[in-house]
Design an enzyme around this catalytic site. Structure first.
Site, mmCIF file in Angstrom:
data_model
loop_
_atom_site.group_PDB
_atom_site.id
_atom_site.type_symbol
_atom_site.label_atom_id
_atom_site.label_comp_id
_atom_site.label_asym_id
_atom_site.label_seq_id
_atom_site.Cartn_x
_atom_site.Cartn_y
_atom_site.Cartn_z
ATOM 1 N N GLU A 170 -25.957 -40.767 35.346
ATOM 2 C CA GLU A 170 -25.035 -41.682 34.185
ATOM 3 C C GLU A 170 -24.575 -42.968 34.837
ATOM 4 O OE1 GLU A 170 -23.785 -37.244 32.505
ATOM 5 O OE2 GLU A 170 -22.050 -38.939 32.819
ATOM 6 N N ASN A 216 -31.122 -39.502 35.533
ATOM 7 C CA ASN A 216 -30.851 -38.841 34.336
ATOM 8 C C ASN A 216 -29.731 -39.431 33.582
ATOM 9 O OD1 ASN A 216 -30.917 -35.806 33.096
ATOM 10 N ND2 ASN A 216 -28.849 -35.657 33.940
ATOM 11 N N HIS A 258 -27.304 -34.398 24.940
ATOM 12 C CA HIS A 258 -25.935 -33.871 24.502
ATOM 13 C C HIS A 258 -25.530 -34.284 23.010
ATOM 14 C CE1 HIS A 258 -24.582 -31.836 27.969
ATOM 15 N NE2 HIS A 258 -24.979 -33.030 28.760
ATOM 16 N N GLU A 289 -30.179 -31.314 29.401
ATOM 17 C CA GLU A 289 -28.806 -30.911 29.379
ATOM 18 C C GLU A 289 -28.610 -30.518 27.843
ATOM 19 O OE1 GLU A 289 -27.144 -33.345 32.876
ATOM 20 O OE2 GLU A 289 -25.774 -32.826 31.312
ATOM 21 N N ASP A 291 -27.584 -29.455 24.213
ATOM 22 C CA ASP A 291 -26.541 -28.832 23.379
ATOM 23 C C ASP A 291 -26.127 -29.795 22.120
ATOM 24 O OD1 ASP A 291 -23.769 -28.942 25.978
ATOM 25 O OD2 ASP A 291 -24.506 -30.473 24.560
HETATM 26 O O1 G3I Z 1 -13.578 -25.325 40.016
HETATM 27 C C1 G3I Z 1 -12.562 -25.636 39.532
HETATM 28 C C2 G3I Z 1 -11.404 -24.528 39.508
HETATM 29 O O2 G3I Z 1 -11.091 -24.400 40.920
HETATM 30 C C3 G3I Z 1 -10.308 -24.794 38.701
HETATM 31 O O3 G3I Z 1 -9.292 -23.738 38.824
HETATM 32 C C4 G3I Z 1 -10.468 -25.110 37.289
HETATM 33 C C5 G3I Z 1 -9.374 -25.287 36.320
HETATM 34 O O4 G3I Z 1 -9.286 -26.741 36.366
HETATM 35 O O5 G3I Z 1 -11.497 -26.119 37.237
HETATM 36 C C6 G3I Z 1 -12.641 -26.253 38.066
HETATM 37 O O6 G3I Z 1 -13.405 -27.054 38.147
HETATM 38 C C7 G3I Z 1 -13.930 -27.394 36.711
HETATM 39 C C8 G3I Z 1 -15.468 -27.433 36.965
HETATM 40 O O7 G3I Z 1 -16.148 -28.046 35.645
HETATM 41 C C9 G3I Z 1 -16.132 -26.050 37.525
HETATM 42 O O8 G3I Z 1 -15.790 -24.977 36.353
HETATM 43 C C10 G3I Z 1 -13.659 -28.761 36.282
HETATM 44 O O9 G3I Z 1 -12.129 -28.516 36.106
HETATM 45 C C11 G3I Z 1 -14.461 -29.169 35.183
HETATM 46 O O10 G3I Z 1 -13.997 -30.617 34.854
HETATM 47 C C12 G3I Z 1 -15.854 -29.233 35.354
HETATM 48 O O11 G3I Z 1 -16.515 -29.564 34.207
HETATM 49 C C13 G3I Z 1 -17.728 -29.696 34.595
HETATM 50 C C14 G3I Z 1 -18.027 -31.252 34.053
HETATM 51 O O12 G3I Z 1 -19.554 -31.430 34.055
HETATM 52 C C15 G3I Z 1 -17.335 -32.127 34.890
HETATM 53 O O13 G3I Z 1 -17.837 -33.391 34.771
HETATM 54 C C16 G3I Z 1 -18.649 -28.862 33.417
HETATM 55 O O14 G3I Z 1 -18.606 -27.520 33.880
HETATM 56 C C17 G3I Z 1 -19.961 -29.259 33.380
HETATM 57 O O15 G3I Z 1 -20.823 -28.632 32.144
HETATM 58 C C18 G3I Z 1 -20.111 -30.895 33.154
HETATM 59 O O16 G3I Z 1 -21.511 -31.120 33.089
HETATM 60 C C19 G3I Z 1 -21.977 -32.605 33.036
HETATM 61 C C20 G3I Z 1 -23.169 -32.724 33.793
HETATM 62 O O17 G3I Z 1 -23.048 -32.438 35.097
HETATM 63 C C21 G3I Z 1 -23.641 -34.213 33.701
HETATM 64 N N1 G3I Z 1 -23.667 -34.579 32.104
HETATM 65 C C22 G3I Z 1 -22.812 -34.062 31.193
HETATM 66 C C23 G3I Z 1 -22.343 -32.896 31.465
HETATM 67 C C24 G3I Z 1 -21.326 -32.556 30.570
HETATM 68 O O18 G3I Z 1 -20.088 -32.959 30.980
#
Ligand code: G3I
Length: 405
Positions: A170, A216, A258, A289, A291
């Site tokens: 990105e 990507n 997505h 990715e 969905d």
């Molecule tokens: O690990 C912390 C945890 O300690 C805390 O308690 C919890 C509550 O806030 O947050 C947890 O971190 C979260 C992390 O996922 C792990 O679950 C973050 O808040 C959350 O923002 C993060 O979201 C991820 C997101 O990328 C972040 O940008 C999504 O799971 C993940 O599916 C998403 O994936 C991205 C790809 O990497 C790139 N392309 C887009 C895709 C969707 O956004």
């Protein structure tokens, strides 16, 4: 000859994970493909079918179905979060490979290839890095060294165990950003200039010469105007062509996929044409990715068929568009969904106003949706002359190759 070869492949995959309780294939009872798994059906085309894996869900002993389905249905896996910088290098120079190593070990036990996600991205960076740059305690030269060290250390740690790396993710803006004219965006371009992209690929190649190196991004499923000023796919195409001309070791383009059923989206012919154009550069492609989410009407009862049915059908249709286009291009090596159950999907947490959801191929009770069966049908009913086995990227020109005119 064809049948014998397929059976051999089939046998390998069957051993790796047949549908629970499915009777073994015999001459009198040939395999019923509709009873086979996504990974078995993908093997018919040498196409790897994958999922993002939430490591907390994988480790959840109270929810064994998640783990069982990841191993049964998928021949490639991607870490949803544990290979990102904030997790791998939470403090400068100290690495936390534990959770990622668990996924690698799980994949090895289940005969799965691993897509590495992600070496360089502007999100999920550790605060020691962003704060250091913001307050000037980390200089530009130091930042470049930090980036090289991170890439080198991470890629060397997983050397030989990662099939495809998302080296840069990105890096390109969107038409709704400011300025609207497409440009390199984010933390790394801002502080190092866009040259960091080529550097990242070179450092990754030096650390693991065998891993396939991908750029990507999202919203690059097909070409729009063809003007790189507002067509993101064209911008990425021109970027890749430039990198190849400069001898930068890029092997492939990852199209995240997505999608939202509320948007126009592209049709199969448009997506297939885009993949063909990228593979015309000598590059592999992959959907990384996928969905297909839907906007949900606030206050509507769960299970309301008027709400659910159109969204299930529209979602399934869009999964099929991307999978058919991938099948049609022998250089499209893998098709990965970004989570396979609505029980573990990033969508509802990210899109809340209006609420969005229903994005994956199984519901929150792990019941297959129409999208899952349509993917199966695409894999079963596709074949020569338009759907042929994949051409492994390794057989194509790797380094120092210039794009074909
Ligand atoms: O690990 C912390 C945890 O300690 C805390 O308690 C919890 C509550 O806030 O947050 C947890 O971190 C979260 C992390 O996922 C792990 O679950 C973050 O808040 C959350 O923002 C993060 O979201 C991820 C997101 O990328 C972040 O940008 C999504 O799971 C993940 O599916 C998403 O994936 C991205 C790809 O990497 C790139 N392309 C887009 C895709 C969707 O956004």
């Amino acid at each position: 000859m064809q049948l014998k070869r397929w059976l051999t492949v089939g046998a390998v995959v069957l051993v790796a994970g047949g549908v629970a309780g499915a009777a073994p294939a015999t001459a009198s009872h040939p395999v019923d493909p509709s009873q086979q798994t996504l990974r078995q059906l993908g093997a018919r085309h040498d196409l790897y079918i994958g999922t993002a894996v939430d490591m907390a869900a994988l480790a959840d002993t109270a929810d064994p179905q998640y783990r069982e389905i990841v191993s049964r249905e998928f021949s490639t896996v991607t870490a949803e979060n544990v290979m990102k910088w904030e997790t791998l290098e939470p403090t400068r120079g100290t690495y936390n490979f534990g959770p990622a190593d668990e996924l690698i070990a799980f994949a090895k036990r289940n005969n799965q290839k691993v897509r590495g996600h992600v070496l360089v991205w502007q999100n999920q960076l550790p605060s020691w890095l962003t704060t250091g740059v913001d307050n000037g305690t980390i200089s530009t030269d130091e930042l470049r060294d930090i980036l090289r060290n991170h890439i080198t250390t991470v890629v060397k740690h997983f050397k030989g165990r990662i099939w495809q790396w998302d080296v840069v993710n990105e890096a390109v803006s969107d038409p709704w950003d400011s300025p609207p004219t497409l440009h390199y965006k984010g933390f790394w371009a801002q502080h190092l200039g866009d040259g960091y992209v080529a550097d990242a690929f070179r450092w990754a190649r030096a650390a693991d010469p065998k891993a396939l190196l991908f750029y990507n991004d999202y919203n690059i499923e097909a070409f729009g105007s063809g003007d790189p000023a507002n067509d993101k796919t064209q911008f990425v195409y021109d970027m890749a062509k430039g990198l190849l001309r400069a001898g930068v070791p890029i092997d492939g383009i990852g199209s995240q996929g997505h999608l939202g059923t509320q948007y126009g989206n592209y049709d199969t012919l448009q997506v297939a044409a885009a993949l063909k154009k990228f593979s015309g550069l000598g590059l592999a492609t992959a959907f990384t990715e996928v969905d297909v989410r839907s906007q949900l009407t606030p206050g509507v009862q769960a299970g309301d068929s008027n709400e659910i049915n159109p969204r299930l059908q529209a979602s399934a249709a869009n999964y099929s568009v991307l999978l058919q286009a991938c099948l049609a291009d022998r250089h499209c090596l893998s098709f990965t969904v970004w989570g396979f159950t609505d029980k573990h999907s990033w969508v509802p947490g990210w899109f809340s106003d209006p609420p969005e959801g229903m994005a994956t191929i199984m519901d929150e009770n792990y019941q297959p949706k129409r999208a899952y069966n349509e993917m199966k049908a695409d894999l079963i009913y596709s074949g020569p002359p338009y759907v042929l086995p994949r051409v492994p990227a390794s057989r194509r020109c790797r380094t120092g190759c210039s794009p074909r005119p």
